[in-house]
Design a protein around this motif. Structure first.
Motif, mmCIF file in Angstrom:
data_model
loop_
_atom_site.group_PDB
_atom_site.id
_atom_site.type_symbol
_atom_site.label_atom_id
_atom_site.label_comp_id
_atom_site.label_asym_id
_atom_site.label_seq_id
_atom_site.Cartn_x
_atom_site.Cartn_y
_atom_site.Cartn_z
ATOM 1 N N HIS A 180 56.989 64.536 60.142
ATOM 2 C CA HIS A 180 56.280 63.685 59.194
ATOM 3 C C HIS A 180 56.724 62.259 59.526
ATOM 4 N N ASP A 181 56.519 61.269 58.662
ATOM 5 C CA ASP A 181 56.873 59.884 59.008
ATOM 6 C C ASP A 181 56.226 59.484 60.334
ATOM 7 N N ARG A 182 54.907 59.612 60.391
ATOM 8 C CA ARG A 182 54.191 59.356 61.638
ATOM 9 C C ARG A 182 53.078 58.339 61.431
ATOM 10 N N SER A 183 53.417 57.231 60.773
ATOM 11 C CA SER A 183 52.418 56.221 60.444
ATOM 12 C C SER A 183 52.757 54.888 61.095
ATOM 13 N N GLY A 184 51.731 54.063 61.241
ATOM 14 C CA GLY A 184 51.983 52.687 61.637
ATOM 15 C C GLY A 184 52.775 51.986 60.544
ATOM 16 N N ILE A 185 52.254 52.058 59.310
ATOM 17 C CA ILE A 185 52.920 51.467 58.143
ATOM 18 C C ILE A 185 52.918 52.493 57.021
ATOM 19 N N GLU A 186 54.075 52.764 56.444
ATOM 20 C CA GLU A 186 54.172 53.668 55.299
ATOM 21 C C GLU A 186 54.563 52.873 54.061
ATOM 22 N N LEU A 187 53.809 53.063 52.978
ATOM 23 C CA LEU A 187 54.114 52.459 51.679
ATOM 24 C C LEU A 187 54.805 53.524 50.850
ATOM 25 N N LEU A 188 56.054 53.285 50.511
ATOM 26 C CA LEU A 188 56.907 54.322 49.948
ATOM 27 C C LEU A 188 57.250 54.051 48.493
ATOM 28 N N TYR A 189 57.163 55.092 47.674
ATOM 29 C CA TYR A 189 57.686 55.047 46.310
ATOM 30 C C TYR A 189 58.933 55.916 46.270
ATOM 31 N N GLN A 190 60.099 55.272 46.057
ATOM 32 C CA GLN A 190 61.322 56.053 45.909
ATOM 33 C C GLN A 190 61.710 56.202 44.449
ATOM 34 N N ASN A 191 61.614 55.103 43.695
ATOM 35 C CA ASN A 191 61.901 55.131 42.258
ATOM 36 C C ASN A 191 61.287 53.884 41.633
ATOM 37 N N SER A 192 61.574 53.643 40.354
ATOM 38 C CA SER A 192 60.954 52.514 39.651
ATOM 39 C C SER A 192 61.414 51.159 40.176
ATOM 40 N N SER A 193 62.514 51.126 40.903
ATOM 41 C CA SER A 193 63.010 49.871 41.474
ATOM 42 C C SER A 193 62.628 49.694 42.936
ATOM 43 N N ALA A 194 62.452 50.784 43.638
ATOM 44 C CA ALA A 194 62.147 50.735 45.071
ATOM 45 C C ALA A 194 60.758 51.306 45.307
ATOM 46 N N ASN A 195 59.760 50.421 45.231
ATOM 47 C CA ASN A 195 58.374 50.817 45.469
ATOM 48 C C ASN A 195 57.568 49.578 45.848
#
Length: 201
Positions: A156-171
């Motif tokens: 997985h992790d096979r994108s040009g750009i990934e927009l990630l939501y980890q938690n309410s502070s890191a998104n």
């Protein structure tokens, strides 16, 4: 301790053997160690460095990381921008050849960005095991980057750009993604970059 208006420029740093354990060719951190509870860095410049076999970690306020080349690394992102790095610019860097998974079971991304209110622009990220760019930060601008042929080692992790939501502070809330080019130049089953921009938030 305050470090203000400093620069790290035009260095060649080579790790003869790349290591998937914790390592950085250039490591900046606002989290102090030893007898210093806090180290504050502002208005620093990291520019025109060549890091071979290891990446760089950027932290601080109003930092500039520009015109660096990072390649053939095995730990983390080629350029990792910490969550405490704010109001900074990551620009015109070339990040390539990130290999495999590190000791944190993270595929090696080109740029891994966690800091708020930053500009990530005009970078080139290619042939990395993970994504070209990972963004998990609010109020950022990601513009005019070129990300191609990434995802070379990942299931997985096979994108040009990934927009990630980890938690309410890191998104990626209130971030703008514009003018980027993401593609795979290879043919048929040899292609590895599955998505251009992937919203994983």
């Amino acid at each position: 301790m305050l470090f203000r208006s400093f620069s790290i420029e035009r260095n060649y740093i080579k790790f003869t053997v790349s290591n998937k354990g914790t390592n950085e060719a250039i490591s900046l951190s606002n989290a102090g160690g030893g007898n210093d509870p806090f180290v504050e860095m502002t208005d620093g410049v990291v520019r025109q460095n060549n890091c071979e076999g290891s990446g760089m970690q950027i932290d601080g306020v109003r930092m500039l990381a520009a015109d660096n080349v990072v390649h053939s690394f095995k730990f983390g992102g080629g350029i990792t921008v910490l969550i405490t790095c704010v109001d900074s610019t990551i620009s015109r860097n070339t990040v390539c050849g990130g290999v495999g998974q590190d000791d944190n079971i993270t595929w090696c991304h080109g740029i891994e960005h966690w800091g708020k209110r930053c500009v990530i622009t005009d970078n080139v990220c290619f042939d990395n095991a993970g994504n070209g760019i990972v963004l998990a930060a609010m109020d950022c601008v990601v513009a005019n980057n070129v990300c191609y042929n990434n995802g070379t080692g990942a299931s997985h992790d096979r994108s040009g750009i990934e927009l990630l939501y980890q938690n309410s502070s890191a998104n990626c809330a209130s971030s703008v993604i514009t003018g980027n080019r993401c593609f795979d130049t290879r043919s048929g089953s040899s292609k590895t970059q599955v998505y251009g921009i992937e919203d994983d938030s």
